[in-house]
Motif scaffolding. Structure first.
Motif, PDB file in Angstrom:
ATOM      1  N   ARG A   7       4.034   1.812   4.790  1.00 57.07           N
ATOM      2  CA  ARG A   7       3.246   3.033   5.035  1.00 57.07           C
ATOM      3  C   ARG A   7       3.249   3.946   3.814  1.00 57.07           C
ATOM      4  O   ARG A   7       2.220   4.474   3.421  1.00 57.07           O
ATOM      5  N   GLN A  10       0.909   2.627   1.221  1.00 54.34           N
ATOM      6  CA  GLN A  10      -0.512   2.575   1.551  1.00 54.34           C
ATOM      7  C   GLN A  10      -1.163   3.945   1.736  1.00 54.34           C
ATOM      8  O   GLN A  10      -2.351   4.088   1.480  1.00 54.34           O
ATOM      9  N   LEU A  11      -0.411   4.930   2.197  1.00 53.02           N
ATOM     10  CA  LEU A  11      -1.017   6.235   2.459  1.00 53.02           C
ATOM     11  C   LEU A  11      -1.361   6.944   1.156  1.00 53.02           C
ATOM     12  O   LEU A  11      -0.596   6.892   0.191  1.00 53.02           O
ATOM     13  N   PRO A  12      -2.507   7.617   1.119  1.00 54.81           N
ATOM     14  CA  PRO A  12      -2.890   8.314  -0.114  1.00 54.81           C
ATOM     15  C   PRO A  12      -2.010   9.546  -0.364  1.00 54.81           C
ATOM     16  O   PRO A  12      -1.479  10.150   0.579  1.00 54.81           O
ATOM     17  N   LEU A  13      -1.856   9.891  -1.629  1.00 53.31           N
ATOM     18  CA  LEU A  13      -1.147  11.125  -1.967  1.00 53.31           C
ATOM     19  C   LEU A  13      -1.860  12.281  -1.295  1.00 53.31           C
ATOM     20  O   LEU A  13      -3.089  12.284  -1.168  1.00 53.31           O
ATOM     21  N   GLY A  14      -1.091  13.261  -0.843  1.00 50.35           N
ATOM     22  CA  GLY A  14      -1.648  14.403  -0.132  1.00 50.35           C
ATOM     23  C   GLY A  14      -1.559  14.269   1.375  1.00 50.35           C
ATOM     24  O   GLY A  14      -1.801  15.233   2.102  1.00 50.35           O
ATOM     25  N   THR A  15      -1.189  13.085   1.867  1.00 46.88           N
ATOM     26  CA  THR A  15      -1.047  12.867   3.307  1.00 46.88           C
ATOM     27  C   THR A  15       0.153  13.639   3.819  1.00 46.88           C
ATOM     28  O   THR A  15       1.232  13.611   3.224  1.00 46.88           O
ATOM     29  N   ASP A  33       3.849  17.145   2.550  1.00 43.01           N
ATOM     30  CA  ASP A  33       2.815  16.340   1.916  1.00 43.01           C
ATOM     31  C   ASP A  33       3.421  15.361   0.922  1.00 43.01           C
ATOM     32  O   ASP A  33       4.301  15.727   0.137  1.00 43.01           O
ATOM     33  N   THR A  35       3.487  13.873  -2.330  1.00 42.52           N
ATOM     34  CA  THR A  35       2.923  14.363  -3.592  1.00 42.52           C
ATOM     35  C   THR A  35       3.129  13.439  -4.773  1.00 42.52           C
ATOM     36  O   THR A  35       2.441  13.577  -5.778  1.00 42.52           O
ATOM     37  N   ARG A  37       4.743   9.240  -6.038  1.00 40.19           N
ATOM     38  CA  ARG A  37       5.291   7.945  -5.673  1.00 40.19           C
ATOM     39  C   ARG A  37       5.444   7.133  -6.953  1.00 40.19           C
ATOM     40  O   ARG A  37       4.567   7.168  -7.813  1.00 40.19           O
ATOM     41  N   CYS A  42       9.770   8.381  -3.619  1.00 44.29           N
ATOM     42  CA  CYS A  42       8.615   9.256  -3.407  1.00 44.29           C
ATOM     43  C   CYS A  42       9.091  10.704  -3.344  1.00 44.29           C
ATOM     44  O   CYS A  42      10.278  10.984  -3.208  1.00 44.29           O
TER      45      CYS A  42
END
Length: 77
Positions: A7, A10-15, A33, A35, A37, A42
């Protein structure tokens, strides 16, 4: 790789997410958030500042919805 690390990858930065991770003496959660990785870990930007988490310490990770809107202050009647 475990599903929590999948996860995070795969999740975009800012999630906005919560990450449960190991600390001395137990576990704790970082809510904020995603920010940054890299190959080692991370960074989660929380209310109290950035939290750097090593991938080896990650136990759980998931995306969470945005925080509810703040309520208006009550005024004396």
């Amino acid at each position: 790789m475990n599903s929590a690390l999948d996860r995070l990858a795969q999740l975009p930065l800012g999630t906005r997410m919560v990450v449960r991770h190991r600390i001395d003496g137990g576990l704790t959660d970082a809510l904020g958030d995603l920010t940054a990785r890299d190959g080692q870990g991370c960074t989660i930007s929380t209310r109290t500042g950035p939290v750097r988490i090593k991938y080896d310490d990650v136990q759980l990770a998931k995306a969470v919805p945005p925080p509810p809107p703040r309520r208006a202050r009550r005024t004396p009647a």
